[in-house]
Write a protein that holds these residues in place. Structure first.
Motif, PDB file in Angstrom:
ATOM      1  N   VAL A 247     -14.013  12.429   5.590  1.00 31.85           N
ATOM      2  CA  VAL A 247     -13.573  11.033   5.506  1.00 31.85           C
ATOM      3  C   VAL A 247     -12.604  10.871   4.347  1.00 31.85           C
ATOM      4  CG1 VAL A 247     -14.297   8.631   5.167  1.00 31.85           C
ATOM      5  CG2 VAL A 247     -15.753  10.190   6.473  1.00 31.85           C
ATOM      6  N   ARG A 248     -11.555  10.065   4.580  1.00 30.52           N
ATOM      7  CA  ARG A 248     -10.570   9.784   3.531  1.00 30.52           C
ATOM      8  C   ARG A 248     -10.403   8.274   3.408  1.00 30.52           C
ATOM      9  NH1 ARG A 248     -10.069  12.512   7.663  1.00 30.52           N
ATOM     10  NH2 ARG A 248     -10.027  14.769   7.529  1.00 30.52           N
ATOM     11  N   VAL A 249     -10.745   7.751   2.225  1.00 32.03           N
ATOM     12  CA  VAL A 249     -10.560   6.336   1.910  1.00 32.03           C
ATOM     13  C   VAL A 249      -9.264   6.223   1.117  1.00 32.03           C
ATOM     14  CG1 VAL A 249     -11.501   4.305   0.724  1.00 32.03           C
ATOM     15  CG2 VAL A 249     -13.057   5.974   1.810  1.00 32.03           C
ATOM     16  N   ALA A 250      -8.308   5.461   1.610  1.00 32.92           N
ATOM     17  CA  ALA A 250      -7.014   5.302   0.937  1.00 32.92           C
ATOM     18  C   ALA A 250      -6.975   3.942   0.247  1.00 32.92           C
ATOM     19  CB  ALA A 250      -5.868   5.419   1.939  1.00 32.92           C
ATOM     20  N   SER A 251      -6.692   3.942  -1.068  1.00 29.26           N
ATOM     21  CA  SER A 251      -6.734   2.714  -1.856  1.00 29.26           C
ATOM     22  C   SER A 251      -5.534   2.628  -2.791  1.00 29.26           C
ATOM     23  CB  SER A 251      -8.013   2.653  -2.702  1.00 29.26           C
ATOM     24  OG  SER A 251      -9.170   2.821  -1.924  1.00 29.26           O
ATOM     25  N   VAL A 252      -5.100   1.394  -3.051  1.00 28.53           N
ATOM     26  CA  VAL A 252      -4.060   1.133  -4.044  1.00 28.53           C
ATOM     27  C   VAL A 252      -4.731   0.951  -5.406  1.00 28.53           C
ATOM     28  CG1 VAL A 252      -2.298  -0.488  -4.825  1.00 28.53           C
ATOM     29  CG2 VAL A 252      -2.489   0.076  -2.389  1.00 28.53           C
ATOM     30  N   HIS A 253      -4.281   1.711  -6.419  1.00 31.55           N
ATOM     31  CA  HIS A 253      -4.828   1.600  -7.768  1.00 31.55           C
ATOM     32  C   HIS A 253      -3.763   1.311  -8.819  1.00 31.55           C
ATOM     33  CE1 HIS A 253      -8.274   4.038  -6.057  1.00 31.55           C
ATOM     34  NE2 HIS A 253      -8.886   3.018  -6.633  1.00 31.55           N
ATOM     35  N   SER A 254      -2.498   1.324  -8.439  1.00 26.20           N
ATOM     36  CA  SER A 254      -1.421   1.132  -9.415  1.00 26.20           C
ATOM     37  C   SER A 254      -0.411   0.115  -8.879  1.00 26.20           C
ATOM     38  CB  SER A 254      -0.710   2.461  -9.686  1.00 26.20           C
ATOM     39  OG  SER A 254      -0.105   2.941  -8.483  1.00 26.20           O
ATOM     40  N   LYS A 255       0.314  -0.507  -9.807  1.00 24.22           N
ATOM     41  CA  LYS A 255       1.339  -1.491  -9.437  1.00 24.22           C
ATOM     42  C   LYS A 255       0.781  -2.495  -8.429  1.00 24.22           C
ATOM     43  CE  LYS A 255       5.265   1.329 -10.724  1.00 24.22           C
ATOM     44  NZ  LYS A 255       6.578   1.865 -10.368  1.00 24.22           N
ATOM     45  N   LEU A 256      -0.366  -3.056  -8.777  1.00 23.01           N
ATOM     46  CA  LEU A 256      -1.049  -3.991  -7.885  1.00 23.01           C
ATOM     47  C   LEU A 256      -0.281  -5.301  -7.717  1.00 23.01           C
ATOM     48  CD1 LEU A 256      -4.663  -3.408  -9.204  1.00 23.01           C
ATOM     49  CD2 LEU A 256      -3.768  -2.672  -7.009  1.00 23.01           C
ATOM     50  N   ALA A 257       0.624  -5.593  -8.648  1.00 26.97           N
ATOM     51  CA  ALA A 257       1.372  -6.857  -8.594  1.00 26.97           C
ATOM     52  C   ALA A 257       2.767  -6.681  -8.008  1.00 26.97           C
ATOM     53  CB  ALA A 257       1.466  -7.461  -9.994  1.00 26.97           C
ATOM     54  N   MET A 258       2.995  -5.580  -7.284  1.00 30.83           N
ATOM     55  CA  MET A 258       4.324  -5.374  -6.735  1.00 30.83           C
ATOM     56  C   MET A 258       4.654  -6.445  -5.699  1.00 30.83           C
ATOM     57  SD  MET A 258       3.757  -1.853  -4.488  1.00 30.83           S
ATOM     58  CE  MET A 258       5.488  -1.464  -4.395  1.00 30.83           C
ATOM     59  N   GLU A 259       5.926  -6.586  -5.419  1.00 30.35           N
ATOM     60  CA  GLU A 259       6.439  -7.629  -4.529  1.00 30.35           C
ATOM     61  C   GLU A 259       5.788  -7.505  -3.140  1.00 30.35           C
ATOM     62  OE1 GLU A 259       8.913  -9.099  -1.451  1.00 30.35           O
ATOM     63  OE2 GLU A 259       8.942  -6.969  -1.960  1.00 30.35           O
ATOM     64  N   PRO A 260       5.408  -8.639  -2.507  1.00 31.95           N
ATOM     65  CA  PRO A 260       4.606  -8.595  -1.277  1.00 31.95           C
ATOM     66  C   PRO A 260       5.200  -7.748  -0.147  1.00 31.95           C
ATOM     67  CG  PRO A 260       4.657 -10.831  -2.136  1.00 31.95           C
ATOM     68  CD  PRO A 260       5.607 -10.025  -2.978  1.00 31.95           C
ATOM     69  N   ASP A 261       6.502  -7.838   0.094  1.00 35.24           N
ATOM     70  CA  ASP A 261       7.090  -7.043   1.186  1.00 35.24           C
ATOM     71  C   ASP A 261       6.940  -5.548   0.909  1.00 35.24           C
ATOM     72  OD1 ASP A 261       7.767  -9.296   2.580  1.00 35.24           O
ATOM     73  OD2 ASP A 261       9.893  -9.245   2.042  1.00 35.24           O
ATOM     74  N   ALA A 262       7.176  -5.150  -0.326  1.00 38.92           N
ATOM     75  CA  ALA A 262       7.044  -3.743  -0.694  1.00 38.92           C
ATOM     76  C   ALA A 262       5.591  -3.293  -0.600  1.00 38.92           C
ATOM     77  CB  ALA A 262       7.580  -3.515  -2.104  1.00 38.92           C
ATOM     78  N   MET A 263       4.648  -4.144  -1.028  1.00 40.91           N
ATOM     79  CA  MET A 263       3.227  -3.794  -0.931  1.00 40.91           C
ATOM     80  C   MET A 263       2.807  -3.668   0.525  1.00 40.91           C
ATOM     81  SD  MET A 263       0.422  -3.023  -2.512  1.00 40.91           S
ATOM     82  CE  MET A 263       0.235  -3.694  -4.181  1.00 40.91           C
ATOM     83  N   THR A 264       3.316  -4.540   1.375  1.00 40.74           N
ATOM     84  CA  THR A 264       2.993  -4.460   2.801  1.00 40.74           C
ATOM     85  C   THR A 264       3.485  -3.143   3.387  1.00 40.74           C
ATOM     86  OG1 THR A 264       3.123  -6.877   3.010  1.00 40.74           O
ATOM     87  CG2 THR A 264       3.300  -5.580   5.046  1.00 40.74           C
TER      88      THR A 264
END
Length: 200
Positions: free
Chosen positions: A103-120
């Motif tokens: 099993v692989r859980v993929a999570s964001v841990h850095s640059k959590l405040a990046m611009e919404p389109d880029a985060m999407t």
């Protein structure tokens, strides 16, 4: 009583508090049938993330734990990782190692405040990766606890959850009291879009 396992746990190999055997015994005592050991990937140095070499050694430890417990326990410790989603949506571990895991859980841990389109875009690319099984704590928010609070990341949840539904990637319900992630409105959206869930 319906909970049969947990897809997101950390041992003392990264930032957890107990060795894998102790964790496995505790989970078995809770009546779980399985638990996935998902220590952090190498980029998260503050959490002692596992390099490919350390992860390879951990696979041997998991095998030894299962041999030690035997079939009589009715429990199995599964191999896994909580892999960082990099800024470009790539995953922070080698393909060779990802291929060896249950099993692989993929999570964001850095640059959590990046611009919404880029985060999407970042999250969708990770969800589209064939190795990804679970999208971890999708907003990254903190609502209480000794680390303080943190606002949720901004992204197009409908687009991300539609990708999860299309690719069979579960949306994690991260039940740690300081996270409770995703919040109810996003859970309802993911449910309505036909997503799978991983309650961890």
């Amino acid at each position: 009583a319906l909970i049969r396992g947990d897809c997101h746990t950390h041992s003392d190999w990264s930032d957890g508090g107990s060795p894998p055997l102790e964790m496995a015994r505790a989970c078995a005592e809770l009546g779980h049938e399985w638990t996935v050991l998902t220590d952090h990937s190498p980029r998260l140095k503050v959490a002692r993330g596992l390099s490919a070499e350390r992860l390879s050694r951990q696979l041997d430890v998991v095998a030894a734990v299962n041999d030690h417990l035997g079939d009589a326990a009715g429990f199995r410790l599964l191999t896994g990782i909580e892999v960082d989603i990099l800024e470009d949506g790539g995953l922070d571990q080698t393909e060779e190692m990802l291929a060896l895991l249950d099993v692989r859980v993929a999570s964001v841990h850095s640059k959590l405040a990046m611009e919404p389109d880029a985060m999407t875009r970042r999250m969708v690319r990770a969800v589209e990766n064939p190795w990804t099984n679970v999208l971890g704590h999708c907003t990254g928010r903190l609502v209480t606890g000794n680390r303080g609070t943190r606002p949720p990341s901004r992204f197009d949840a409908r687009t991300v959850f539609e990708a999860c539904a299309e690719h069979g990637v579960a949306v994690e319900i991260n039940s740690r009291p300081e996270r409770r992630d995703p919040p109810t409105a996003l859970l309802e959206l993911a449910r309505d879009l036909g997503c799978l869930f991983s309650i961890d």
